[in-house]
Scaffold this active site. Structure first.
Site, PDB file in Angstrom:
ATOM      1  N   HIS A 106       0.842  -1.190   0.000  1.00 20.40           N
ATOM      2  CA  HIS A 106       0.000   0.000   0.000  1.00 20.40           C
ATOM      3  C   HIS A 106       0.882   1.247   0.000  1.00 20.40           C
ATOM      4  O   HIS A 106       2.103   1.151   0.175  1.00 20.40           O
ATOM      5  CB  HIS A 106      -0.954   0.016   1.211  1.00 20.40           C
ATOM      6  CG  HIS A 106      -0.266   0.053   2.541  1.00 20.40           C
ATOM      7  ND1 HIS A 106      -0.182  -1.036   3.379  1.00 20.40           N
ATOM      8  CD2 HIS A 106       0.390   1.055   3.179  1.00 20.40           C
ATOM      9  CE1 HIS A 106       0.475  -0.699   4.467  1.00 20.40           C
ATOM     10  NE2 HIS A 106       0.843   0.562   4.371  1.00 20.40           N
TER      11      HIS A 106
HETATM   12  P1  TYD Z   1      -2.267  -4.018   7.826  1.00 21.82           P
HETATM   13  O1  TYD Z   1      -2.532  -2.617   7.352  1.00 21.82           O
HETATM   14  O2  TYD Z   1      -2.856  -5.140   7.040  1.00 21.82           O
HETATM   15  O3  TYD Z   1      -0.694  -4.237   7.940  1.00 21.82           O
HETATM   16  P2  TYD Z   1       0.415  -4.085   6.807  1.00 21.82           P
HETATM   17  O4  TYD Z   1      -0.230  -3.431   5.625  1.00 21.82           O
HETATM   18  O5  TYD Z   1       1.432  -3.192   7.412  1.00 21.82           O
HETATM   19  O6  TYD Z   1       0.936  -5.425   6.491  1.00 21.82           O
HETATM   20  O7  TYD Z   1      -2.748  -4.102   9.329  1.00 21.82           O
HETATM   21  C1  TYD Z   1      -3.080  -5.323   9.973  1.00 21.82           C
HETATM   22  C2  TYD Z   1      -4.204  -5.075  10.978  1.00 21.82           C
HETATM   23  O8  TYD Z   1      -3.761  -4.222  12.023  1.00 21.82           O
HETATM   24  C3  TYD Z   1      -5.410  -4.414  10.351  1.00 21.82           C
HETATM   25  O9  TYD Z   1      -6.567  -5.017  10.912  1.00 21.82           O
HETATM   26  C4  TYD Z   1      -5.330  -2.973  10.816  1.00 21.82           C
HETATM   27  C5  TYD Z   1      -4.602  -3.074  12.137  1.00 21.82           C
HETATM   28  N1  TYD Z   1      -3.766  -1.906  12.443  1.00 21.82           N
HETATM   29  C6  TYD Z   1      -4.123  -1.073  13.488  1.00 21.82           C
HETATM   30  O10 TYD Z   1      -5.162  -1.267  14.153  1.00 21.82           O
HETATM   31  N2  TYD Z   1      -3.330  -0.010  13.782  1.00 21.82           N
HETATM   32  C7  TYD Z   1      -2.205   0.252  13.093  1.00 21.82           C
HETATM   33  O11 TYD Z   1      -1.487   1.236  13.411  1.00 21.82           O
HETATM   34  C8  TYD Z   1      -1.831  -0.615  11.992  1.00 21.82           C
HETATM   35  C9  TYD Z   1      -0.601  -0.347  11.181  1.00 21.82           C
HETATM   36  C10 TYD Z   1      -2.655  -1.675  11.714  1.00 21.82           C
END
Ligand code: TYD
Length: 133
Positions: free
Chosen positions: A49
């Site tokens: 992303h």
């Molecule tokens: P996600 O955005 O899929 O992680 P990445 O793209 O970095 O691999 O996030 C995983 C889960 O964690 C999703 O349910 C959203 C949650 N999350 C939070 O609640 N707070 C945060 O600061 C982040 C980065 C994720």
């Protein structure tokens, strides 16, 4: 592509090592959020992303992992494997995290609180957002 990395000062002595991170001092923004990934399953690719306004510093404080940065024109892969090394990731940069070692702990310092509306999760939408398509 202009990749900005940081090498943090290590306050080491005969007891061990210590690194201090401070917003607007050795980190180029006020830190509003910290999160970290660990126990990452082998072969997994995270991220995929970009953001509309969020700035981040990535630090692999234990183990190693690789980060792909893609500004819509160029791609570059950076390996993070030292607790004193930080990688700056600007907002409109597509990022993917992969090749996590089993013991990897990837810590992220972020300039804003979590906001799903700030995410661009579709690659074509990312190219469109930056005017490359
Ligand atoms: P996600 O955005 O899929 O992680 P990445 O793209 O970095 O691999 O996030 C995983 C889960 O964690 C999703 O349910 C959203 C949650 N999350 C939070 O609640 N707070 C945060 O600061 C982040 C980065 C994720």
């Amino acid at each position: 592509m202009d990749i900005k990395t940081y090498r943090f000062e290590i306050h080491g002595d005969d007891r061990g090592q210590l690194i201090a991170l401070e917003g607007c001092r050795n980190i180029p923004f006020e830190i509003k959020r910290v999160y970290y990934m660990y126990d990452t399953v082998a072969g997994v690719v995270r991220g995929k992303h970009a953001h509309k306004s969020l700035e981040q510093i990535l630090i692999c404080i234990h183990g190693s992992c690789s980060i792909l940065l893609d500004d819509g024109t160029e791609k570059q892969v950076i390996t993070l494997n030292r607790p004193d090394q930080g990688l700056y990731v600007s907002n409109v940069m597509w990022r993917e995290m992969f090749d996590f070692s089993e013991d990897a702990v990837l810590m992220v310092l972020a300039s804003e609180h979590y906001d799903e509306k700030d995410y661009i999760r579709d690659y074509d939408a990312f190219l469109k957002y930056i005017g490359k398509e």
